[in-house]
Structure formats: C-alpha cells, structure tokens
Design a protein around this motif. Sequence first.
Motif, PDB file in Angstrom:
ATOM      1  N   SER A 161       4.056   4.122  -0.887  1.00  0.00           N
ATOM      2  CA  SER A 161       4.298   5.302  -1.719  1.00  0.00           C
ATOM      3  C   SER A 161       5.120   4.949  -2.953  1.00  0.00           C
ATOM      4  O   SER A 161       4.992   5.581  -4.001  1.00  0.00           O
ATOM      5  CB  SER A 161       5.009   6.394  -0.907  1.00  0.00           C
ATOM      6  N   ASN A 164       2.912   4.258  -5.773  1.00  0.00           N
ATOM      7  CA  ASN A 164       2.476   5.477  -6.454  1.00  0.00           C
ATOM      8  C   ASN A 164       3.522   5.905  -7.491  1.00  0.00           C
ATOM      9  O   ASN A 164       3.178   6.232  -8.641  1.00  0.00           O
ATOM     10  CB  ASN A 164       2.254   6.597  -5.433  1.00  0.00           C
ATOM     11  N   LEU A 191      -2.539   5.272  -4.117  1.00  0.00           N
ATOM     12  CA  LEU A 191      -2.834   5.731  -5.471  1.00  0.00           C
ATOM     13  C   LEU A 191      -3.885   6.821  -5.537  1.00  0.00           C
ATOM     14  O   LEU A 191      -4.200   7.293  -6.624  1.00  0.00           O
ATOM     15  CB  LEU A 191      -3.293   4.533  -6.332  1.00  0.00           C
ATOM     16  N   SER A 241      -2.401  10.931  -8.669  1.00  0.00           N
ATOM     17  CA  SER A 241      -3.368   9.939  -8.184  1.00  0.00           C
ATOM     18  C   SER A 241      -3.710   8.994  -9.337  1.00  0.00           C
ATOM     19  O   SER A 241      -4.670   9.227 -10.075  1.00  0.00           O
ATOM     20  CB  SER A 241      -4.635  10.626  -7.675  1.00  0.00           C
ATOM     21  N   ASP A 267      -7.694   1.962  -3.097  1.00  0.00           N
ATOM     22  CA  ASP A 267      -6.739   2.446  -4.096  1.00  0.00           C
ATOM     23  C   ASP A 267      -6.420   1.312  -5.057  1.00  0.00           C
ATOM     24  O   ASP A 267      -6.415   1.486  -6.280  1.00  0.00           O
ATOM     25  CB  ASP A 267      -5.442   2.920  -3.432  1.00  0.00           C
TER      26      ASP A 267
END
Length: 378
Positions: A161, A164, A191, A241, A267
């Motif tokens: 995370s 991200n 992602l 995202s 991702d």
Amino acid sequence: MKKILLIILLMSISFSEDSFKNKLIKKSDIISYNIDRDWAYSVYSTMSMELENYIKDKYIYEVYDETGTRIELYKNKMKSDKIVLIANGGSFINPYKQSRKEYIINVFGSYLNDFNIAVVDYRMGYKQRFPNLNKDFLNAYRFILKKGYNPGNISFLGDSSGGNIVAGSTIYLIDNNLPVPASIVLLSPYLDVTNKVESRQRNKSKDVFFGTNNTEKNGIKLQDYMPYFINVKDKSNRYVSPIYASELKGFPKTLIHVGSYEILEDDSRVFAQNLKNSGVAFNYKSFEELYHVFHMFDTPEGREATIQVAEFIKNNTGIKKGALNLKDVNRIKFNVSFDSYTEDEINDMYRSINIDMNSFINIQEKTNEKNNRKYLNK
C-alpha cells in the motif's frame, strides 16, 4: 526518571533462556527472529522512549512532527546529503511495526552506507480515509526539503500500500508542477483499487497472503472494500489507482519489483507499461514463484532483491537539481477534489458484506492502547 522506571520495569520481567537485552541487541539483525518487537516498542513508547538498541551505530535517530505527521529520521554519521523517504505498507490500516523498522534500518540500510533514511509514520486505522495518508507522505517530503535536501538527492520507496501512496503522490507532484525526487522504488505495489487487472483472478490460488487459500476471509472481502478508499466513488481516479495514469511524462526513473505469484502482479506490469509508453526510464522485474514483498524475508531471494534495490537507489540518486524556491516547497500539499460517499453509505456497504467495522476498530484500538498510536481511527 524515565530511565529509572524503565530499569525497574525490565528487572521485573523474566525471560526464558536469553535475557531481553541479548534478544534486543544480538538478534536485531535477524528479521525472522521470533520475539515480540511490537510489545517492546509499546513499552518504550508508553514512556516516550524509543528502541534505540535496534538502530545501528552509524545512525543518529531523531523524531519530528510536520503539521501533525510523525517522521522518523535516521541520520548517517557520515553526514550524507542523500536520503530515502519510505512509505511503509500495511493495507493503509496497520501501523508501522518494529519488525519493519528492523528491516529498513538493519538490513536495507546496511547496503546504503552513504544515505540517510526517513520513514513516514503516517496515520493508519480502519477509519482513515483518502487522502489522509497521501497528505502525511507529502508533509514528510516537504519536511525533508525544508531540512535542505535537494530533490536530486532524494529517493522515494514504497511497498504494497505504501507503493500506492508513493505512486499517487508523485503523480500529484507532476500534475501540479512541483519538484519530484530523483528516483522511485515500488515493491509489490497495490496500484489498481478497481481490482480489474487480470492477476486478481489468475493468481488468486497462488497468492499465499491475499489469495483464496488465505484463511482470513474478512480480509479477502475487504479487498473490494478497502477502508482507505471506501469513500471514493471513482476508484479509477489516477491518484487512487495509479495504473489509470496513462500519461506519466516527468515521472522519475523507477524500479518495480513484484512476485509472479501475487494477485498484485499486473498492477506492476501495467504501470511499467505506462512508464514505457510515456518515455520514462524504468526497471521492472517479476520474480518467478515469489510472493508479496519477499524482500523482507530472510531468504537468498530476499537478500539479493534488497541489494538490487539499494544499487538502483545509489546509481540513480545524487545528481543535484537546481535550487528550490521556498514558495514551491510550501506548496507541497496533497489537495484533491473528488466525489465521495457519506458515512451512512459506507456503513451500508460494509453491512452488505456482513462486516462489522466497529469490531475491527475496537480490536485495533485495544491492541494499540498502550503505545503512541493515538492517531488510530481519529
């Protein structure tokens, strides 16, 4: 007084076989060693003290607050002007743990002899909502710029995370013509919050952490209802995202590592393709038959991948850019507009999948009530 209280406390506790001190110091380099590091962290932080015995002698350890964001700074005694800013994983929920600190400082840091390290101890918890953690990350970035670090001497690293947070925050910097770091490292990044990439299905029987073999069924349910993003109506938002950010011109040189057995594999693959299409220099590697953030496990593959990460950072950080305008530094704040759900609507979503979110919150607060995680769910 604090030291006296600590001595009394430690003398009152008996440990089998090795003493607490021996476990703390002699075993600190072995990330797989089974002691309750987070309990120890709680003991110290309750008295506003830190576990300095976990920190190698080459570092000076300092803790800062930047607009409510807690930042741990590990300053190399060699007086380096280069730094890695780290966004830790934890599903946007679980606080920064002592075992992760041990990996970052004692393992990863051992391969970066001429770098300082900063860790964002950002707000976590089931009630934290986007973009709180992104704001904390950019608060930390603004802080190290104000400390005098040049963007060309800075690298961002995020796992899971945290990947991200790093990717979304860097895209935000580019979109707003703000200074970006010299390099980016993403380890098993999450992602795609829409969960539409093919690897979610292709690898669901292989992924030992997030796949169908995981016995934590509530955790699997929450993959489609991630608490941090539950308030965002459009999950394909490029800051939410990052795989939907098809244009990434200006993104720093990037290293991406992922395991081929991860449901998150695509991702990384899709984001790497977006970097390629945008003309951004990058290195991407999917490691055969490996799992989520395997770097942090004491295995030959984990050690070798960690060395690759350190070499990438050393080779792509340290080219100074022009002097920063303080006005630009002060503009570094994560401010975005988006359509959001109300708390009532959010509660209805959790009820629809038979999740009692209040029980999750209560357990987390009880677990952390004796340490410095006062920001949980606030």
